[in-house]
Scaffold this motif. Structure first.
Motif, PDB file in Angstrom:
ATOM      1  N   GLY A 101      43.692  31.109  45.440  1.00  0.00           N
ATOM      2  CA  GLY A 101      43.217  31.635  46.704  1.00  0.00           C
ATOM      3  C   GLY A 101      43.987  31.050  47.867  1.00  0.00           C
ATOM      4  O   GLY A 101      44.851  31.695  48.451  1.00  0.00           O
ATOM      5  N   LYS A 147      33.502  39.102  42.453  1.00  0.00           N
ATOM      6  CA  LYS A 147      34.338  37.987  42.895  1.00  0.00           C
ATOM      7  C   LYS A 147      35.715  38.095  42.268  1.00  0.00           C
ATOM      8  O   LYS A 147      35.852  38.531  41.124  1.00  0.00           O
ATOM      9  CB  LYS A 147      33.704  36.651  42.508  1.00  0.00           C
ATOM     10  CG  LYS A 147      32.376  36.357  43.194  1.00  0.00           C
ATOM     11  CD  LYS A 147      31.839  34.996  42.761  1.00  0.00           C
ATOM     12  CE  LYS A 147      30.509  34.692  43.439  1.00  0.00           C
ATOM     13  NZ  LYS A 147      29.961  33.379  42.997  1.00  0.00           N
ATOM     14  N   SER A 148      36.739  37.708  43.022  1.00  0.00           N
ATOM     15  CA  SER A 148      38.102  37.700  42.501  1.00  0.00           C
ATOM     16  C   SER A 148      38.277  36.481  41.604  1.00  0.00           C
ATOM     17  O   SER A 148      38.085  35.339  42.035  1.00  0.00           O
ATOM     18  CB  SER A 148      39.104  37.659  43.653  1.00  0.00           C
ATOM     19  OG  SER A 148      40.428  37.567  43.172  1.00  0.00           O
ATOM     20  N   ARG A 185      38.878  31.462  41.875  1.00  0.00           N
ATOM     21  CA  ARG A 185      40.033  31.252  42.744  1.00  0.00           C
ATOM     22  C   ARG A 185      39.719  30.288  43.889  1.00  0.00           C
ATOM     23  O   ARG A 185      40.491  30.171  44.826  1.00  0.00           O
ATOM     24  CB  ARG A 185      40.536  32.584  43.282  1.00  0.00           C
ATOM     25  CG  ARG A 185      41.020  33.528  42.190  1.00  0.00           C
ATOM     26  CD  ARG A 185      41.778  34.693  42.729  1.00  0.00           C
ATOM     27  NE  ARG A 185      43.050  34.285  43.286  1.00  0.00           N
ATOM     28  CZ  ARG A 185      43.916  35.128  43.859  1.00  0.00           C
ATOM     29  NH1 ARG A 185      43.613  36.410  43.941  1.00  0.00           N
ATOM     30  NH2 ARG A 185      45.057  34.687  44.346  1.00  0.00           N
ATOM     31  N   THR A 228      38.071  41.268  38.604  1.00  0.00           N
ATOM     32  CA  THR A 228      36.849  41.193  39.412  1.00  0.00           C
ATOM     33  C   THR A 228      35.662  40.982  38.492  1.00  0.00           C
ATOM     34  O   THR A 228      35.442  41.755  37.554  1.00  0.00           O
ATOM     35  CB  THR A 228      36.650  42.478  40.237  1.00  0.00           C
ATOM     36  OG1 THR A 228      37.782  42.656  41.098  1.00  0.00           O
ATOM     37  CG2 THR A 228      35.397  42.389  41.077  1.00  0.00           C
ATOM     38  N   THR A 259      48.149  41.759  37.119  1.00  0.00           N
ATOM     39  CA  THR A 259      47.014  42.673  37.086  1.00  0.00           C
ATOM     40  C   THR A 259      46.616  43.049  35.665  1.00  0.00           C
ATOM     41  O   THR A 259      47.441  42.994  34.741  1.00  0.00           O
ATOM     42  CB  THR A 259      47.343  43.949  37.886  1.00  0.00           C
ATOM     43  OG1 THR A 259      46.263  44.872  37.788  1.00  0.00           O
ATOM     44  CG2 THR A 259      48.604  44.617  37.347  1.00  0.00           C
ATOM     45  N   THR A 314      45.122  45.733  43.674  1.00  0.00           N
ATOM     46  CA  THR A 314      44.827  45.487  45.076  1.00  0.00           C
ATOM     47  C   THR A 314      45.674  44.319  45.565  1.00  0.00           C
ATOM     48  O   THR A 314      46.458  43.737  44.811  1.00  0.00           O
ATOM     49  CB  THR A 314      43.327  45.164  45.277  1.00  0.00           C
ATOM     50  OG1 THR A 314      43.036  43.900  44.675  1.00  0.00           O
ATOM     51  CG2 THR A 314      42.450  46.242  44.652  1.00  0.00           C
ATOM     52  N   SER A 315      45.468  43.958  46.828  1.00  0.00           N
ATOM     53  CA  SER A 315      46.210  42.823  47.388  1.00  0.00           C
ATOM     54  C   SER A 315      45.854  41.514  46.694  1.00  0.00           C
ATOM     55  O   SER A 315      46.636  40.559  46.730  1.00  0.00           O
ATOM     56  CB  SER A 315      45.931  42.708  48.896  1.00  0.00           C
ATOM     57  OG  SER A 315      44.542  42.536  49.146  1.00  0.00           O
ATOM     58  N   ASP A 316      44.676  41.454  46.053  1.00  0.00           N
ATOM     59  CA  ASP A 316      44.292  40.240  45.324  1.00  0.00           C
ATOM     60  C   ASP A 316      45.187  39.995  44.111  1.00  0.00           C
ATOM     61  O   ASP A 316      45.246  38.871  43.602  1.00  0.00           O
ATOM     62  CB  ASP A 316      42.832  40.322  44.862  1.00  0.00           C
ATOM     63  CG  ASP A 316      41.847  40.219  46.024  1.00  0.00           C
ATOM     64  OD1 ASP A 316      42.195  39.551  47.014  1.00  0.00           O
ATOM     65  OD2 ASP A 316      40.753  40.795  45.929  1.00  0.00           O
ATOM     66  N   ASP A 317      45.851  41.052  43.633  1.00  0.00           N
ATOM     67  CA  ASP A 317      46.719  40.921  42.465  1.00  0.00           C
ATOM     68  C   ASP A 317      48.086  40.340  42.815  1.00  0.00           C
ATOM     69  O   ASP A 317      48.894  40.075  41.919  1.00  0.00           O
ATOM     70  CB  ASP A 317      46.928  42.291  41.806  1.00  0.00           C
ATOM     71  CG  ASP A 317      45.630  42.881  41.291  1.00  0.00           C
ATOM     72  OD1 ASP A 317      44.805  42.113  40.765  1.00  0.00           O
ATOM     73  OD2 ASP A 317      45.436  44.099  41.423  1.00  0.00           O
ATOM     74  N   GLU A 325      44.620  39.082  37.759  1.00  0.00           N
ATOM     75  CA  GLU A 325      43.487  38.992  38.666  1.00  0.00           C
ATOM     76  C   GLU A 325      42.445  40.006  38.221  1.00  0.00           C
ATOM     77  O   GLU A 325      42.756  41.178  37.971  1.00  0.00           O
ATOM     78  CB  GLU A 325      43.941  39.271  40.100  1.00  0.00           C
ATOM     79  CG  GLU A 325      42.890  39.020  41.159  1.00  0.00           C
ATOM     80  CD  GLU A 325      41.932  40.185  41.363  1.00  0.00           C
ATOM     81  OE1 GLU A 325      40.791  39.952  41.831  1.00  0.00           O
ATOM     82  OE2 GLU A 325      42.327  41.330  41.047  1.00  0.00           O
TER      83      GLU A 325
END
Length: 306
Positions: free
Chosen positions: A171, A229-230, A271, A225, A132, A138-141, A223
């Motif tokens: 992803g 977009k991630s 991703r 934004t 991060t 977030t969960s994307d990290d 990660e």
């Protein structure tokens, strides 16, 4: 730079572990500093008046959960690996924000290694971590990685491994080829090649002091934004320098490194798997070569099986 990014995935997974397992707790704490250097604009490769530095603290250790030695003296083991890195950057005189001021990488992994024949071993790894820029976690990290390597031991000092590596860095889970090579020469003058992490050439001055010339790859991932977009922001550096290594006892070693950055850059990638293979329209943002310094303390509470 995609080659560097791939190598960093392999390093982050832990495939740079020595083929000879550690039978006790081992670890390392390291502090690094890269002074301010000018930003090179990727669109035209012009050195700008903007500049950034880089400061990082790293901590990692391995804890064996179970170790059994077979009749040939080779270990079968389970171990937990814990790694963390925190970096700060100061960015001066940029018209817009290009780079983060903080990055955190922390991961927990499980490693299993066992012999499967007289000259072959298998090493399986799985890890989960947070990557991060500290702005919003977030969960994307959360990134999950795993792999299996089949390692051929040509002799006690040379090993080559290969196998599949799975990562959700892009992803969806993606299978990458994992490669591992470890070669150490014997004698007062020692060459150590540990792909993909580093190359060292050392001279043993006395039992407590060794002077090394090193080339080393490292980096961090975050990660971010961008345009809702991630995306993945990757920091890569390759450094070269001299490294005095001082044994403070049977289990503790002090390392001091002074040198230069051969390359230092950032990459931002989608991703989406299809975008990983696309050619970029311009070079990655990078920085002018500058000085590099680091101090590290290593400990190993057991004797490595060579």
């Amino acid at each position: 730079m995609k080659t560097l990014h791939y190598c960093l995935i392999v390093v982050g997974l832990g495939l740079n572990l020595k083929a000879g397992a550690q039978t006790g707790i081992s670890g390392k704490i390291k502090a690094e500093y890269v002074p301010f250097s000018n930003y090179i604009r990727p669109v035209d490769s012009v050195k700008t008046g903007s500049s950034s530095n880089f400061k990082r603290m790293q901590l990692g250790f391995s804890i064996p959960l179970s170790v059994k030695i077979d009749s040939s003296g080779r270990p079968k083991m389970w171990a937990v690996n814990v790694e963390g890195a925190y970096a700060q950057m100061e960015n001066r005189d940029y018209e817009v924000k290009l780079f983060p001021t903080e990055m955190l990488n922390a991961q927990l992994g499980l490693v299993h290694m066992r012999p499967i024949s007289k000259t072959w071993s298998i090493m399986a790894m799985a890890s989960v971590g947070v990557y991060t820029d500290m702005e919003k976690i977030t969960s994307d990290d959360i990134l999950v990685q795993g792999g299996v390597l089949f390692i051929k031991h040509f002799n006690p000092r040379t090993a080559f491994g290969f196998g599949p590596v799975v990562s959700n860095t892009f992803g969806v889970p993606m299978i990458l080829p994992g490669l591992y090579f470890n070669w150490v020469t014997a004698g007062r003058y020692r060459l150590h090649v540990n792909f993909p992490e580093n190359i060292e050439f050392g001279v043993q001055m006395n039992p407590s002091f060794e002077l090394k010339a090193v080339v080393e790859l490292s980096g961090m991932t975050a990660e971010v934004t961008k345009d809702n977009k991630s995306m993945l922001l990757g920091y890569q550096q390759v450094v070269a320098g001299l490294r005095p290594e001082i044994k403070l006892g049977k289990s503790i070693t002090l390392q001091l490194t002074a040198g230069t950055t051969l390359t230092r850059s950032f990459t931002t990638t989608s991703r989406k798997l299809k975008d990983f293979f696309k050619a970029k329209d311009m070079a990655d943002p990078r920085f002018v070569t500058t000085a590099y310094g680091a101090v590290a303390l290593k400990w190993n509470l057991s004797k490595a099986k060579k």
